[in-house]
Design an enzyme around this catalytic site. Sequence first.
Site, PDB file in Angstrom:
ATOM      1  N   HIS A  30      -4.063   2.983  -6.938  1.00  0.00           N
ATOM      2  CA  HIS A  30      -5.182   1.928  -6.230  1.00  0.00           C
ATOM      3  C   HIS A  30      -6.657   1.115  -6.991  1.00  0.00           C
ATOM      4  O   HIS A  30      -7.434   1.214  -6.280  1.00  0.00           O
ATOM      5  CB  HIS A  30      -5.904   2.886  -5.575  1.00  0.00           C
ATOM      6  CG  HIS A  30      -5.028   2.826  -4.269  1.00  0.00           C
ATOM      7  ND1 HIS A  30      -4.046   2.870  -3.884  1.00  0.00           N
ATOM      8  CD2 HIS A  30      -5.797   2.416  -3.000  1.00  0.00           C
ATOM      9  CE1 HIS A  30      -3.330   2.986  -2.468  1.00  0.00           C
ATOM     10  NE2 HIS A  30      -4.516   2.135  -2.080  1.00  0.00           N
ATOM     11  N   HIS A  39      -5.178  -5.841   0.511  1.00  0.00           N
ATOM     12  CA  HIS A  39      -5.144  -4.821  -0.261  1.00  0.00           C
ATOM     13  C   HIS A  39      -3.987  -4.400  -0.714  1.00  0.00           C
ATOM     14  O   HIS A  39      -4.086  -4.035  -1.969  1.00  0.00           O
ATOM     15  CB  HIS A  39      -5.836  -3.163   0.676  1.00  0.00           C
ATOM     16  CG  HIS A  39      -5.833  -2.026   0.527  1.00  0.00           C
ATOM     17  ND1 HIS A  39      -7.031  -1.575  -0.603  1.00  0.00           N
ATOM     18  CD2 HIS A  39      -5.048  -1.284  -0.067  1.00  0.00           C
ATOM     19  CE1 HIS A  39      -6.390  -0.449  -0.501  1.00  0.00           C
ATOM     20  NE2 HIS A  39      -5.616  -0.443  -0.351  1.00  0.00           N
ATOM     21  N   ASP A  62       1.084  -1.257  -0.322  1.00  0.00           N
ATOM     22  CA  ASP A  62       0.198   0.005   0.175  1.00  0.00           C
ATOM     23  C   ASP A  62       1.006   1.505  -0.090  1.00  0.00           C
ATOM     24  O   ASP A  62       0.698   2.343  -1.012  1.00  0.00           O
ATOM     25  CB  ASP A  62      -0.494   0.300   1.297  1.00  0.00           C
ATOM     26  CG  ASP A  62      -1.752   0.605   0.995  1.00  0.00           C
ATOM     27  OD1 ASP A  62      -2.596   1.108   0.409  1.00  0.00           O
ATOM     28  OD2 ASP A  62      -2.883   0.635   2.309  1.00  0.00           O
ATOM     29  N   HIS A  76      -7.025  -1.880  -7.853  1.00  0.00           N
ATOM     30  CA  HIS A  76      -6.341  -2.796  -7.454  1.00  0.00           C
ATOM     31  C   HIS A  76      -8.365  -3.017  -6.568  1.00  0.00           C
ATOM     32  O   HIS A  76      -8.858  -3.766  -6.725  1.00  0.00           O
ATOM     33  CB  HIS A  76      -6.283  -1.891  -5.776  1.00  0.00           C
ATOM     34  CG  HIS A  76      -6.932  -3.019  -4.280  1.00  0.00           C
ATOM     35  ND1 HIS A  76      -8.418  -2.054  -4.159  1.00  0.00           N
ATOM     36  CD2 HIS A  76      -6.728  -3.559  -3.487  1.00  0.00           C
ATOM     37  CE1 HIS A  76      -8.463  -2.523  -3.115  1.00  0.00           C
ATOM     38  NE2 HIS A  76      -8.032  -3.357  -2.655  1.00  0.00           N
TER      39      HIS A  76
HETATM   40 ZN   LIG Z   1      -4.710   1.905   0.122  1.00  0.00          ZN
END
Ligand SMILES: [Zn+2]
Length: 374
Positions: free
Chosen positions: A256, A273, A173, A259
């Site tokens: 993101h 994540h 992340d 993701h």
């Molecule tokens: Zn994140």
Amino acid sequence: MLTVFCSPSRYTQGSNATLSLGKEMATLGLAGPALIVAGKTAIAVLSDAWRLSLEEAGFAYQVCRFGGECSLSEIERVKREAHDLGARVIIGAGGGKVLDTARAAAADLDLPVVNCPTVASSDAPCSALSVIYTDGGAFLQYRIYGKNPDLVLVDTQVIAQSPPRLLVAGMGDALATWFEAKTCVEGNIRNMRGGGSSQSALALAELCYRILLRDGVDALAALQNQSPTPALERLVEANTLLSGLGFESSGLAAAHAVHNGLTAVPQTHAYFHGEKVAYGVLVQLILEKKGQPLLEEVLDFATRVGLPTTLAALGLADMTDEMLDQIAVRSTAPGETIHNEPFPVQPQMVAGAIRAADALGREWQRKRRGLQPR
Ligand SMILES: [Zn+2]
């Protein structure tokens, strides 16, 4: 456009920080009763410290066990418990989804919120937003609040006992922060708070990346001894504080969004994540046509700490064209942060970059195996 920088009111980190939770809350003028939303592990590890610390500081409290998903129904359940208790503050203790749920419930009830992450697996703890999922675990929406948490308290003795894979996910992340921030700043994109990015936010994002490269491997080793080291302290700060401030005050981009695209297929739901975001970083760098030296720096880091660099490492070894299409369409949905890239992004471009990242990752693994002594 006005420049806006936001952060939690207070960030406290260190070994056995939980023993100071009550004192830290009292310093901020917070008052009980407190509803603690907590995961199973947090309850097992922290119950004694809560009793000592909160009772000493005069806080009445009640523990509400987290149901497992930051979904609309779970948020409503926590709100009912807080209401029944007459809570004047909500404390979230656990992983990212617990904290997201605590924040969502507190925002709806207009209560202050304290976040006590027990893992350094994402940059959620410092932020003023929650990621809401369906009860089945698919990404549903971002929910953005007026203010950041009143207190983020990170107990690194607890983090040192957390599963290594979660710390690595946090690095995934955090790996995205600098690249997404740079893209947003260069494109003069509004940050998550609707303002322009500050030099401070960009500097923090860059520091975040540098700490990952320098301390990532050593920090991971500290988890073997279950004891905080200076490298772990720095890395936890990068994963939690620097990444959180960097993304929120600069912005998100392709990584993101990819993701979010990956969550559209159930095969990826077993992955964290940050693991999906790390793959999204590769996709973003390919979309942005970044040079080989940078791609290799990122691939090398990802491989050394154990972040996924191939589709197989995300459960997608047998990805069909239909699945890829679903992921690419979801990644480029209207309003997605992929549209912060400085060029129009179509689903087929993303699909191509997802395949290209996989080819690159597999080639890197193959070369690396060849380099290893027999
Ligand atoms: Zn994140």
